[in-house]
Design an enzyme around this catalytic site. Structure first.
Site, PDB file in Angstrom:
ATOM      1  N   HIS A 240      30.570  67.603  73.430  1.00 19.71           N
ATOM      2  CA  HIS A 240      29.831  68.350  72.391  1.00 19.71           C
ATOM      3  C   HIS A 240      28.878  67.449  71.609  1.00 19.71           C
ATOM      4  O   HIS A 240      27.978  67.934  70.944  1.00 19.71           O
ATOM      5  CB  HIS A 240      30.820  69.000  71.415  1.00 19.71           C
TER       6      HIS A 240
ATOM      7  N   ASP B  58      22.594  64.712  66.448  1.00 17.26           N
ATOM      8  CA  ASP B  58      23.535  65.822  66.599  1.00 17.26           C
ATOM      9  C   ASP B  58      23.553  66.267  68.056  1.00 17.26           C
ATOM     10  O   ASP B  58      22.496  66.317  68.693  1.00 17.26           O
ATOM     11  CB  ASP B  58      23.081  67.009  65.719  1.00 17.26           C
TER      12      ASP B  58
HETATM   13  C1  GDG Z   1      29.982  69.719  67.047  1.00 19.27           C
HETATM   14  C2  GDG Z   1      28.757  68.845  67.326  1.00 19.27           C
HETATM   15  C3  GDG Z   1      27.621  70.832  68.330  1.00 19.27           C
HETATM   16  C4  GDG Z   1      30.017  74.789  58.613  1.00 19.27           C
HETATM   17  N1  GDG Z   1      30.393  74.865  57.328  1.00 19.27           N
HETATM   18  C5  GDG Z   1      31.106  75.997  57.203  1.00 19.27           C
HETATM   19  C6  GDG Z   1      31.169  76.613  58.445  1.00 19.27           C
HETATM   20  N2  GDG Z   1      30.491  75.860  59.302  1.00 19.27           N
HETATM   21  C7  GDG Z   1      30.290  76.199  60.713  1.00 19.27           C
HETATM   22  C8  GDG Z   1      28.843  76.476  60.992  1.00 19.27           C
HETATM   23  C9  GDG Z   1      28.781  76.193  62.484  1.00 19.27           C
HETATM   24  C10 GDG Z   1      29.790  75.066  62.644  1.00 19.27           C
HETATM   25  O1  GDG Z   1      30.667  75.117  61.534  1.00 19.27           O
HETATM   26  C11 GDG Z   1      29.135  73.695  62.639  1.00 19.27           C
HETATM   27  O2  GDG Z   1      28.591  73.501  63.899  1.00 19.27           O
HETATM   28  P1  GDG Z   1      27.509  72.395  64.218  1.00 19.27           P
HETATM   29  O3  GDG Z   1      27.089  72.601  65.611  1.00 19.27           O
HETATM   30  O4  GDG Z   1      26.401  72.536  63.246  1.00 19.27           O
HETATM   31  O5  GDG Z   1      28.183  70.970  63.971  1.00 19.27           O
HETATM   32  P2  GDG Z   1      29.593  70.206  64.301  1.00 19.27           P
HETATM   33  O6  GDG Z   1      30.713  70.755  63.521  1.00 19.27           O
HETATM   34  O7  GDG Z   1      29.303  68.763  64.067  1.00 19.27           O
HETATM   35  O8  GDG Z   1      29.864  70.507  65.845  1.00 19.27           O
HETATM   36  C12 GDG Z   1      27.496  69.693  67.309  1.00 19.27           C
HETATM   37  C13 GDG Z   1      28.919  71.586  68.144  1.00 19.27           C
HETATM   38  O9  GDG Z   1      30.049  70.709  68.128  1.00 19.27           O
HETATM   39  C14 GDG Z   1      29.133  72.620  69.250  1.00 19.27           C
HETATM   40  O10 GDG Z   1      29.052  72.041  70.505  1.00 19.27           O
HETATM   41  O11 GDG Z   1      26.553  71.736  68.125  1.00 19.27           O
HETATM   42  O12 GDG Z   1      26.380  68.899  67.631  1.00 19.27           O
HETATM   43  O13 GDG Z   1      28.671  67.782  66.373  1.00 19.27           O
HETATM   44  O14 GDG Z   1      29.209  77.286  63.237  1.00 19.27           O
HETATM   45  O15 GDG Z   1      28.543  77.787  60.636  1.00 19.27           O
HETATM   46  N3  GDG Z   1      31.811  77.769  58.682  1.00 19.27           N
HETATM   47  C15 GDG Z   1      32.431  78.353  57.625  1.00 19.27           C
HETATM   48  N4  GDG Z   1      32.419  77.786  56.384  1.00 19.27           N
HETATM   49  C16 GDG Z   1      31.765  76.632  56.127  1.00 19.27           C
HETATM   50  O16 GDG Z   1      31.761  76.146  55.003  1.00 19.27           O
HETATM   51  N5  GDG Z   1      33.058  79.496  57.820  1.00 19.27           N
END
Ligand code: GDG
Length: 511
Positions: free
Chosen positions: A156, A364
């Site tokens: 990821h 990222d």
């Molecule tokens: C890893 C990789 C890759 C965030 N704050 C809250 C919340 N979130 C949710 C967001 C989104 C998810 O968490 C974050 O996803 P990201 O992709 O932006 O980042 P990582 O957590 O670092 O994920 C990344 C991912 O895996 C998938 O392969 O894209 O690059 O690092 O869905 O909405 N959700 C809630 N409350 C929050 O305060 N409910």
């Protein structure tokens, strides 16, 4: 249809709405569509290894098989090797990597335990899909226990260039253990290319096709599967009554100026201090008394027992205080920094209420927030996504305003451009971005990976057969003498294929 067995470090509870992590969000979407089993850590810590037992829980779409970790596992495997070595190195932050032998041992130990427990419950026909950097050696550990199933691995997070990766102690062992998977998936072509370059340059591997590696007598498929979101569910969520309540409240309580939203786990890879500085620069660029924009930053807590995370939190508190102190007014708090997780519907409402989605990680894997922001917009009057070029999502989401997150001025100017952008341009960009979201959604990601996994052994066998046939034909064309003098293909030390290398003698140029 084969049963899907998903393995990841941490198993999330499908009934809790606050999965603040991209991996959990994407796996839950996959399980909702496909069903299957999810195997991993339940988030609990026990005193002793003897207390570790598997627990089964059935949910609508899936069965969860979970177990606890010991305090020592948590320290060594989870915090130590996974998050103090692999996470920073894969995000190009060698300066933050902290290696100890105990942590590496803990990482090996927990992977071996996962393999032991999992090998006892998998069926021969299961498709096994292992997720992320915590479990790189799991495939090799399963093979060592006689598991012959198709096993795929998806990373990821980014895969760094070989020059960065090779600073990780144990990296050769880690990379060679990846070779026991049938399929290794990456988020972007850059990650795939970095991995292939490492295998070819450092392990004398060769690319036998654009997505096939042969190394150390093994063949594996290496492909790109950009992770996506469940677009329709997110659109529906952004229009739900809960999101709408949030939207109405946001409008009532709106701060002056254009609303900007940031949503990130509080991680140093997300570039939050740089984002705050860029926002400060935007305010600075405007004439006195002008209130061009207000930023809400949700920064959900994560790994807060590690020093770099404590440090980044301190930086953000200081920066937000300084910006509000300098620019704030009786009727204006320019930057609202919220250090806690909020519900997904609330997030969707906040995205919809914001004119700018500010997503500026320093590095990222993909970044799902960028995609969620786009999906949540009102198509008749959408907001603008400002996106870091170092997020995997930027490879696809070209109609966003793409910025260099290290360049504070550039990000500030992009925000100003977004504020001034005409409705027509916003609508056109949004339509194009929605098309891209649908092309690479959660369903395509999962189905693409599973289709590749279930067919890759057959395809690899076909490729090998075709290569052997091509070589036979080439030898026949060269005539009996060529075959006699033993021309064959071989690899040089850089792993590049040299056709026409003669065994035990001089080398002829390739034909
Ligand atoms: C890893 C990789 C890759 C965030 N704050 C809250 C919340 N979130 C949710 C967001 C989104 C998810 O968490 C974050 O996803 P990201 O992709 O932006 O980042 P990582 O957590 O670092 O994920 C990344 C991912 O895996 C998938 O392969 O894209 O690059 O690092 O869905 O909405 N959700 C809630 N409350 C929050 O305060 N409910």
């Amino acid at each position: 249809m084969s049963r899907l067995v998903i393995v990841s470090n941490r198993v999330a509870n499908p009934e809790r709405g606050q999965a603040s992590g991209g991996l959990a969000v994407s796996i839950l979407d996959a399980l909702r569509k496909h069903g299957g089993m999810w195997f991993g850590w339940n988030g609990e810590i026990v005193a002793d290894e003897a207390d570790i037992t598997l627990t089964r829980a059935a949910h609508d779409h899936c069965t969860l098989m979970t177990m606890p970790l010991t305090e020592r596992d948590y320290r060594e495997y989870y915090l130590g090797f996974s998050n103090e070595v692999l996470w920073p190195v894969h995000h190009y932050r060698l300066d933050l990597a902290h290696f100890t032998l105990e942590a590496a041992e803990g990482y090996r130990r927990v992977n071996a335990r996962f393999a032991e427990k999992l090998s006892e419950i998998v069926n021969r026909s299961d498709l096994i899909w292992v997720h992320d950097y915590h479990l790189i050696p799991l495939g090799a550990d399963l093979r060592a226990r006689g598991v012959g199933n198709e096993i795929g691995f998806f990373l990821h997070i980014p895969f760094p260039p070989p020059e960065v990766l090779s600073a990780t102690p144990e990296h050769e062992w880690l990379m060679s253990s990846l070779l026991d998977y049938d399929l290794v998936g990456f988020q972007t072509t850059t990650d795939q290319a970095n991995f292939c370059r490492f295998i070819c340059e450092s392990m004398a591997g060769e690319m036998t096709a654009p997505d096939t590696l042969r190394v150390a007598g093994k063949c594996l498929r290496v492909s790109v599967f950009p992770v996506g979101i469940d677009v329709d569910s997110f659109v529906a969520m952004a229009q739900s009554s809960e999101a709408d309540n949030r939207l109405q409240r946001s409008r009532r309580e709106a701060e002056p100026g254009c609303s900007v939203i940031g949503v990130d786990r509080l991680d140093y890879s997300k570039g939050l201090p740089e984002k705050f500085r860029a926002f400060g620069r935007l305010l600075e660029m405007c004439p006195d008394g002008c209130k061009p924009a207000s930023l809400i930053q949700i920064a959900s807590p994560t790994r807060d027992d590690l020093e770099p995370y404590i440090d980044i939190r301190r930086q953000l508190e200081a920066l937000s205080g300084a910006i509000n102190g300098h620019y704030g007014d009786f009727d204006w708090t320019p930057l609202r920094y919220i250090h806690r997780a909020v519900g997904r519907e609330t997030l969707a409402g906040l995205y919809r209420a914001s004119r700018i989605g500010l997503v500026t990680p320093l590095r990222d894997g993909m970044n799902l927030v960028a995609k969620e922001y786009v999906a949540a917009q009102d198509e008749a009057d959408p907001g603008v996504l400002v996106l870091s070029r170092f997020a995997g999502a930027a490879e696809d989401l070209q109609e966003a305003l793409i910025v260099n997150p290290y360049d504070i001025d550039e990000v500030a100017h992009a925000m100003r451009r977004a504020i001034e952008m005409t409705k027509q341009e916003r609508v056109e960009r949004h339509q194009a971005l929605m098309g891209r979201l649908r092309q690479h959604d959660a369903c395509n990601w999962m189905l693409g990976f599973l289709a590749a996994l279930s067919s890759c052994r057959q395809q690899l066998a076909d490729d090998m057969g075709a290569r052997r046939a091509r070589r036979r034909n080439a030898n026949q064309r060269r005539g009996p003498l060529a075959a006699f003098s033993g021309y064959a293909s071989a690899s040089n030390s850089k792993g590049k294929l040299i056709a026409g290398t003669k065994f035990g003698g001089g080398t002829r140029s390739s034909s």
